[in-house]
Each structure stands twice: as C-alpha cells, then as structure tokens.
Design an enzyme around this catalytic site. Structure first.
Site, mmCIF file in Angstrom:
data_model
loop_
_atom_site.group_PDB
_atom_site.id
_atom_site.type_symbol
_atom_site.label_atom_id
_atom_site.label_comp_id
_atom_site.label_asym_id
_atom_site.label_seq_id
_atom_site.Cartn_x
_atom_site.Cartn_y
_atom_site.Cartn_z
ATOM 1 N N SER A 177 0.838 -1.193 0.000
ATOM 2 C CA SER A 177 0.000 0.000 0.000
ATOM 3 C C SER A 177 0.881 1.254 0.000
ATOM 4 C CB SER A 177 -0.965 -0.051 1.185
ATOM 5 O OG SER A 177 -2.019 0.862 0.999
ATOM 6 N N ASP A 244 -16.883 -16.118 -14.206
ATOM 7 C CA ASP A 244 -15.992 -17.129 -13.629
ATOM 8 C C ASP A 244 -15.413 -18.045 -14.706
ATOM 9 O OD1 ASP A 244 -14.741 -18.965 -12.058
ATOM 10 O OD2 ASP A 244 -16.512 -19.589 -10.925
ATOM 11 N N ASP A 247 -12.159 -18.173 -17.696
ATOM 12 C CA ASP A 247 -10.850 -18.821 -17.581
ATOM 13 C C ASP A 247 -10.966 -20.346 -17.646
ATOM 14 O OD1 ASP A 247 -11.618 -19.735 -14.925
ATOM 15 O OD2 ASP A 247 -11.164 -17.707 -14.222
ATOM 16 N N ASP A 251 -14.295 -21.737 -10.168
ATOM 17 C CA ASP A 251 -13.769 -21.744 -8.795
ATOM 18 C C ASP A 251 -14.276 -20.535 -8.018
ATOM 19 O OD1 ASP A 251 -12.421 -19.806 -10.202
ATOM 20 O OD2 ASP A 251 -10.417 -20.406 -9.536
ATOM 21 N N ASP A 386 -8.740 -5.727 -5.308
ATOM 22 C CA ASP A 386 -8.335 -4.730 -4.313
ATOM 23 C C ASP A 386 -9.471 -3.717 -4.179
ATOM 24 O OD1 ASP A 386 -7.142 -2.489 -2.984
ATOM 25 O OD2 ASP A 386 -5.176 -3.309 -3.484
ATOM 26 N N HIS A 425 -7.027 -5.914 -0.837
ATOM 27 C CA HIS A 425 -5.927 -4.987 -0.594
ATOM 28 C C HIS A 425 -4.889 -5.561 0.372
ATOM 29 C CE1 HIS A 425 -3.874 -1.229 -0.709
ATOM 30 N NE2 HIS A 425 -4.043 -0.979 0.566
#
Ligand SMILES: *[C@@H]1O[C@H](CO)[C@@H](O)[C@H](O)[C@H]1NC(C)=O
Ligand SMILES: *[C@@H]1O[C@H](CO)[C@@H](O)[C@H](O)[C@H]1NC(C)=O
Ligand SMILES: *[C@@H]1O[C@H](CO)[C@@H](O)[C@H](O)[C@H]1NC(C)=O
Length: 489
Positions: A177, A244, A247, A251, A386, A425
């Site tokens: 950060s 989802d 890809d 999952d 994030d 984050h």
C-alpha cells in the site's frame, strides 16, 4: 604449522564466506557505543541506543532523530539490531495509509528473522493512517513522499555496519500500500539503496487514485441512494458467476476480469436480503465499476474491478483517507466535504490533485534503468479485487516501464508483477494468497532463482500466479484446487 593454520583460517575466512541462511554475525561493539551516522542533507539532532527485549528478541534499539535546514522537523528513524542471529541483511519496513512506517512490533518480527531493520515516522511522531497534520508543510511532504525512507535506509545500514563491524551484505524493502509506493519510490529515486524490493499493492499515483476512490461515494450521493452491502454483494456474486468461466475453471474467482463485461441490469428484480435490486442500483454498480469519466465521457481512472467488494468505497460515508486528502491537501480547507463536488466534476479534482502532487507523491517515474543497472530486483503482487486501490495504476506503470526499458522480457529480468485473482488490498479475499513472496525475492537476489510464478494458497486451493501480462486459465483437466491444473497464458 598445520595446527596454526587450522585455528587462524576460520577467523580470516569468516567475513569472506558466502552468506548462508544459518550464518550469524555478532556485534563488535556494545549498543551504547553506537554513534550517530552522517546523513547528507540532514543533521542528527538526537540519538538513543539501548538494549531491549522486544517481541521475544534481544535487540539494540537505536533511535536517530534528524532535521533539515531550518524546517524545524524532527524525523525519527528507529533501527533494531539483533544481538544474536544477525544474518548480514537489512530490511526497511514500509508504512500504510498516511503512516510512513511501523515500529517496534514490525521491527521485532523482522529482527527475529535475522535482519537489522528500520522504519521512520517521516517527522510525524503522532501520525496515524489518516493524519492531515502535514498538509501545507513542504518539508513534511518531501519527507513522506520520498526523503525519509531513503534517510532511514542510510541510517539503518550505517548503524548495522558499525555494530557488526562489516557492511550490510543484502538489503531489502518490505512494504504494501503506502509501503508499496515507498518501495517504488526507492527504486526510482535511490536505486542503490536496496538489492531487493517487495512492494505490494503499491499506492503509486497517490495524487490520482485517492481522489478517484471518492467516486463510488459520489455516485451514491448523486442518486441519493446508499445501498446495503447485501445489495452490492448480490450483484457482485452475479458478476462472478457470469465471468468465472472465462478462464475455463469454475472456482468462484474471476481470473480474467478485464474480459468480464457484466451488465448489472440483468440482476434487476432479484432479491438481495430483504431488498429488491432496482434499475438505479444496477446502474450505480455499472458506473462504480467503470470509474470516473471526464466531460467527454472518457474514463479518467479505472473503477472497482468486477468481483471486488464495493462496500469499502461505496458506503454511507466517503472513504476517509480520500476525503482527508482532498480537504486538507488539495483544497486546504479541513471543513471541505467531497459531496459538494458533483460526480461528473470529480475528474477536475483528480486533475487538480495531480498538478499539485504528482511530482512528489506520484511515485510513477517509469525510468528504473539505474535500479536495473545496480542489479536491483523488484517484486510486486497486486490483488485483482483490491477494494481500495484497484491495480490499474500498477498495470499502467508496468506498461510504461516496458515501453521505456525494452519490453516485457527485458523488464522481467529485474521486475516482476503478479496480479492475484480474488485477492483484496494487501491480502485477504477468496483467492489464493501469495505464500511467501519475500522469500522468493531473497532467493532471486541471493541465488539468482527467478520467480517464474508466485505460489499462492487458500480456500480455493493452490495456484501459481502468473507474471504479468499472463493470466491463469484452467488446463481443462485435473482437480481445480491443484496448481498444476492451471497454466499461464
Ligand atoms: C506492520 O504492522 C501493522 C500493524 O500491526 C500490520 O498491519 C502490517 O501488515 C505490518 N507491516 C509489515 C510490513 O510487516
Ligand atoms: C505528539 O503528542 C505528544 C503527546 O500528546 C505531544 O506532547 C507532542 O507535542 C506531539 N508532537 C507533535 C509534533 O505534534
Ligand atoms: C464486503 O465488505 C463488507 C464490509 O467490510 C462486509 O460486511 C461484507 O461481508 C463483504 N462482503 C463479502 C461478500 O465478503
């Protein structure tokens, strides 16, 4: 003859032996004998050094206080020098939010691992993660933006050299950060400070992203609707199920969020806890994930990525660090409220903050050639979900470095970026969490072991995160929880 040789050889050879993980160096002076190091451009005004036990480890705890010209600042640099088990390595510890550093607790865990280690308060002894005491103070700005981490490094390495009687062998930065921003700033401005920099979820583009972080709240204000987190979570869950499979592996994590073009209006009429999702809520979700636009309808800063928890920024109150930044630093008016700006005018505030602070707080100079030439290695992971600092700035920066320094493969020689699906984050979230990136960095620096992938583990199972710009896709066979069932393409 032989006998003498046997006794002397280890003594002579000690300092020249290659550093092994188990090798430890002992102090050659006592803690109280430490003297204040020279710091170019600064004056040491005070110093204390005493043996203490912290977090279960005995250390020499040195505090050096610096000031600059007639600025009247008093910058604390704390260094822990372990009395036993020092491995010849230095570790600089970064801060978070508006804090420049973390002290005793963080330093003791680093010292326990055999590091001489340091952190700094950048001249704000009572600083917090949300602290506007430095607004309008040029020296405190420069301290926090870049100077104090460098001076801390100079001080820490010098104290270690004096205490153990030999130069630091390897130096590392560790931050996330704001600490990630500090790591990038070190690589850009002080390329010889660190051999290895781990700078995760870096808060580079501070001048812009902190203002853009207020956009979700302004979307709420403009609609006069403040949906519950259940509403956001329900729409986000629909986005995750829709994207989802991009890809190939279901999952519950979106690995290819930039290929996800989910339209929240498909959820209108669904129940979210006891609320019906309205067209307004759906439009707000779409706007928040798209990000703020200028008056030509061009997106000026990326929004929250599909799959991200919206509640941190789209809440009943503005994101506090962003609100404080705009009020105290951009408007110089602590009573200024962000909701006096229309959402469609936020781009102008982003511009204003950029003009005022990019050169100090931006941390986005892509010229890492000096760091590269000094042999430095930089490793970053950034969570794709994030919720405070979406990775657009990190991705843009990486692309600029590639453009300047010879393309992806050339940059991978010294700088590797891993985007982490489902990671929030600085960690947490449903995705596989990076297992030990700092150990990977040390192996890269000390043994030349290149981090081809970043092993990660968590509730969804194991993954080997891909170096940018590659992404994880399912091979089509094998257990989804096993890393080898996924490949980087
Ligand atoms: C330092 O300590 C803080 C507060 O305990 C923690 O949140 C943070 O992750 C630590 N940072 C590092 C670099 O260890
Ligand atoms: C920090 O807080 C202490 C204790 O409240 C106070 O005495 C000191 O003046 C403060 N220092 C600064 C620089 O604000
Ligand atoms: C999103 O964040 C809010 C606030 O931290 C939390 O209450 C909520 O449970 C989170 N949602 C999910 C799906 O984790």
């Amino acid at each position: 003859m032989l006998k003498t040789f046997r006794i002397i050889a280890p003594l002579l050879g000690l300092a020249r032996l290659p550093l092994a993980h188990c090798q430890a160096y002992s102090p050659v002076i006592s803690c109280s004998e430490l003297t204040a190091p020279e710091v170019e451009g600064a004056v040491v005004v005070d110093m204390t050094a005493e043996e203490t036990t912290s977090g279960g480890i005995d250390v020499c705890n040195a505090n050096v206080y610096l000031t600059h010209g007639d600025a009247g600042d008093r910058v604390r640099v704390q260094t822990y020098l372990p009395l036993r088990g020092y491995t010849g390595r230095f570790q600089g510890i970064g801060g978070g939010g508006m804090l420049a550093g973390f002290f005793d607790g963080n330093l003791s865990s680093s010292a326990r691992s055999g590091f001489a280690t340091g952190s700094t308060d950048a001249g704000r002894p009572n600083g917090t993660e949300v602290d506007d005491s430095w607004a309008g103070n040029e020296q405190l700005l420069v301290n926090f933006a870049y100077l104090s981490v460098h001076e801390m490094t100079v001080v820490g390495k010098a104290l270690a050299e004096e205490f153990y009687g030999q130069p630091v062998k390897y130096s590392y930065w560790n931050g996330c950060s704001n600490g990630g921003r500090q790591g990038y700033v070190e690589a850009q401005r002080y390329p010889a400070d660190y051999d290895g920099i781990m700078a995760n979820a870096p808060g580079i583009n501070w001048d812009r992203f902190l203002v853009a972080d207020l956009f979700p709240y302004l979307v709420e204000v403009s609609e006069n609707e403040f949906p519950s987190s259940c509403v956001w979570d329900t729409i986000t869950a629909a986005a995750v199920s829709a994207c989802d499979n991009l890809d190939g592996g279901e999952d519950n994590i979106i690995n290819l969020p930039f290929e996800c073009h989910f339209d929240a209006t498909t959820t209108v009429g669904q129940m979210a806890c006891d609320t019906i999702i309205t067209e307004v809520y759906a439009r707000m979700w779409n706007d928040i994930t798209r990000g703020p636009q200028d008056n030509h309808g061009k997106t000026v800063w990326g929004g929250l990525i599909p799959g991200t928890n919206l509640t941190a920024l789209a809440a009943a109150e503005p994101f506090l660090i962003g609100q404080v930044w705009v009020a105290a630093f951009v408007e110089f008016d602590r009573s200024f409220r962000i909701d006096t700006i229309a959402r469609d005018e936020l781009y102008a505030e982003i511009d204003k903050s950029e003009r005022m602070y990019r050169s100090t707080m931006g941390g986005d100079d892509p010229d890492l050639s000096a760091f590269r030439d000094a042999g430095g290695k930089l490793i970053t992971y950034h969570g794709l979900v994030d919720q405070i600092l979406p990775p657009y700035g990190t991705i843009n920066y990486r692309a600029q470095v590639e453009e300047l320094l010879g393309g992806n493969e050339a940059v991978n020689e010294f700088y590797r970026l891993f985007l982490a699906p489902g990671v929030e984050h600085c960690g947490a979230g449903n995705g596989a969490q990076p297992s030990n990136p700092f150990a990977q960095l040390m192996d890269w620096v000390e043994k030349g072991l290149v981090p081809d992938v970043m092993p990660a583990t968590g509730g969804i199972g194991d993954r080997n995160l891909c170096p940018y710009p590659k992404n994880l896709v399912y091979t089509g066979t094998g257990d989804l929880t096993v890393a080898s069932s996924w490949r980087c393409v």
